[in-house]
Design a protein around this motif. Structure first.
Motif, short mmCIF file in Angstrom:
data_model
loop_
_atom_site.label_atom_id
_atom_site.label_comp_id
_atom_site.label_asym_id
_atom_site.label_seq_id
_atom_site.Cartn_x
_atom_site.Cartn_y
_atom_site.Cartn_z
N TYR A 1 0.83 -1.20 0.00
CA TYR A 1 0.00 0.00 0.00
C TYR A 1 0.87 1.26 0.00
O TYR A 1 0.54 2.24 -0.67
CB TYR A 1 -0.96 0.03 1.20
CG TYR A 1 -2.10 0.96 0.96
CD1 TYR A 1 -3.20 0.56 0.20
CD2 TYR A 1 -2.09 2.26 1.43
CE1 TYR A 1 -4.24 1.42 -0.07
CE2 TYR A 1 -3.13 3.13 1.17
CZ TYR A 1 -4.20 2.70 0.43
OH TYR A 1 -5.23 3.57 0.15
N GLY B 1 -0.72 2.13 -3.12
CA GLY B 1 -2.05 2.53 -2.67
C GLY B 1 -2.30 4.03 -2.78
O GLY B 1 -1.38 4.84 -2.76
N THR B 2 -3.58 4.36 -2.88
CA THR B 2 -4.00 5.76 -2.92
C THR B 2 -4.01 6.31 -1.50
O THR B 2 -4.62 5.73 -0.62
CB THR B 2 -5.40 5.87 -3.54
OG1 THR B 2 -5.35 5.33 -4.86
CG2 THR B 2 -5.88 7.31 -3.59
N VAL C 1 -10.59 6.45 2.48
CA VAL C 1 -10.84 5.51 1.39
C VAL C 1 -9.55 4.75 1.10
O VAL C 1 -8.53 5.34 0.78
CB VAL C 1 -11.31 6.24 0.11
CG1 VAL C 1 -11.63 5.22 -0.99
CG2 VAL C 1 -12.50 7.12 0.40
N THR D 1 -7.68 2.37 -1.30
CA THR D 1 -7.76 1.96 -2.70
C THR D 1 -6.41 1.49 -3.20
O THR D 1 -5.40 2.17 -3.01
CB THR D 1 -8.23 3.14 -3.60
OG1 THR D 1 -9.45 3.65 -3.10
CG2 THR D 1 -8.41 2.69 -5.04
N SER E 1 -4.88 -0.02 -6.88
CA SER E 1 -5.17 -0.26 -8.29
C SER E 1 -4.00 -0.93 -8.97
O SER E 1 -2.84 -0.56 -8.72
CB SER E 1 -5.45 1.06 -9.01
OG SER E 1 -6.51 1.76 -8.38
N LYS F 1 -13.65 -0.95 -9.04
CA LYS F 1 -13.76 0.03 -10.12
C LYS F 1 -12.78 -0.40 -11.20
O LYS F 1 -11.61 -0.69 -10.91
CB LYS F 1 -13.40 1.43 -9.62
CG LYS F 1 -14.40 2.02 -8.66
CD LYS F 1 -14.00 3.44 -8.27
CE LYS F 1 -14.97 4.02 -7.26
NZ LYS F 1 -14.56 5.36 -6.84
N SER G 1 -9.35 -1.57 -9.51
CA SER G 1 -9.14 -0.94 -8.21
C SER G 1 -10.00 -1.64 -7.17
O SER G 1 -11.20 -1.82 -7.37
CB SER G 1 -9.53 0.53 -8.25
OG SER G 1 -8.74 1.23 -9.18
N VAL H 1 -11.55 -1.04 -3.59
CA VAL H 1 -11.90 0.16 -2.84
C VAL H 1 -12.67 -0.22 -1.58
O VAL H 1 -13.64 -0.98 -1.66
CB VAL H 1 -12.76 1.12 -3.70
CG1 VAL H 1 -13.08 2.40 -2.93
CG2 VAL H 1 -12.09 1.44 -5.03
N TYR I 1 -14.35 1.79 1.84
CA TYR I 1 -14.66 3.03 2.53
C TYR I 1 -14.66 2.74 4.03
O TYR I 1 -15.63 2.21 4.56
CB TYR I 1 -16.02 3.57 2.08
CG TYR I 1 -16.08 3.85 0.60
CD1 TYR I 1 -15.60 5.05 0.09
CD2 TYR I 1 -16.59 2.92 -0.29
CE1 TYR I 1 -15.64 5.32 -1.27
CE2 TYR I 1 -16.63 3.17 -1.65
CZ TYR I 1 -16.15 4.37 -2.13
OH TYR I 1 -16.19 4.63 -3.49
N TYR J 1 -8.28 2.93 7.10
CA TYR J 1 -7.40 3.92 6.47
C TYR J 1 -6.39 4.45 7.49
O TYR J 1 -5.18 4.51 7.22
CB TYR J 1 -8.24 5.06 5.89
CG TYR J 1 -7.42 6.19 5.31
CD1 TYR J 1 -6.94 6.11 4.01
CD2 TYR J 1 -7.13 7.33 6.06
CE1 TYR J 1 -6.18 7.15 3.48
CE2 TYR J 1 -6.37 8.36 5.54
CZ TYR J 1 -5.91 8.26 4.25
OH TYR J 1 -5.14 9.29 3.72
#
Length: 139
Positions: free
Chosen positions: A21, A25-26, A32, A34, A36, A63, A115, A117, A119, A124
């Motif tokens: 991550y 990771g985002t 969130v 995420t 991808s 996604k 992705s 995802v 929430y 997080y």
């Protein structure tokens, strides 16, 4: 190296998941989680990381980012089967205006970018604190 790897403990999966991550990771979307990628194997590993951290598959959304010459339903079926995530957990796909056949970078897996995802502010925060701990040099 490959001969030294055997079944991984939950702790090892958590550590590897944090490094994954940290790299992929985002981190910009508060609350969130995420990740991808085009590699189904990498996403399966991250899915295992999520499950070990208490995330139910029903709370994981997908996604897809596809090219305009790809069949969206075929790719949703592929990713659903690969990851074991129900089709009802798929969000609207993003369709690029370019064609898959036209890209020069051919090292992908040919099924677009997927992705995972979640929430979850608590997850997080745990991930961000874990990365901060790694960054500050526990090694």
């Amino acid at each position: 190296i490959s001969t030294e790897i055997s079944a991984m403990s939950d702790r090892e999966i958590k550590l590897c998941g944090l490094f994954l991550y940290w790299a992929e990771g985002t981190k910009a979307a508060l609350g969130v989680v995420t990740l991808s990628n085009t590699d189904p194997g990498m996403l399966k590993f991250f899915l295992k990381f999520l499950i070990i951290n208490g995330v139910s598959k029903s709370k994981i959304y997908i996604k897809l980012q596809l090219y305009k010459d790809m069949e969206e339903e075929k790719e949703k079926k592929f990713w659903s089967e690969e990851l074991g995530i129900q089709r009802s957990n798929f969000k609207k796909s993003y369709i690029k205006k370019s064609n898959l056949i036209d890209i020069t970078y051919k090292n992908g897996f040919g099924h677009g970018t997927c992705s995972l995802v979640v929430y979850d502010m608590g997850l997080y925060n745990e991930i961000m604190m874990g990365i901060k701990y790694l960054r500050n040099g526990i090694y």
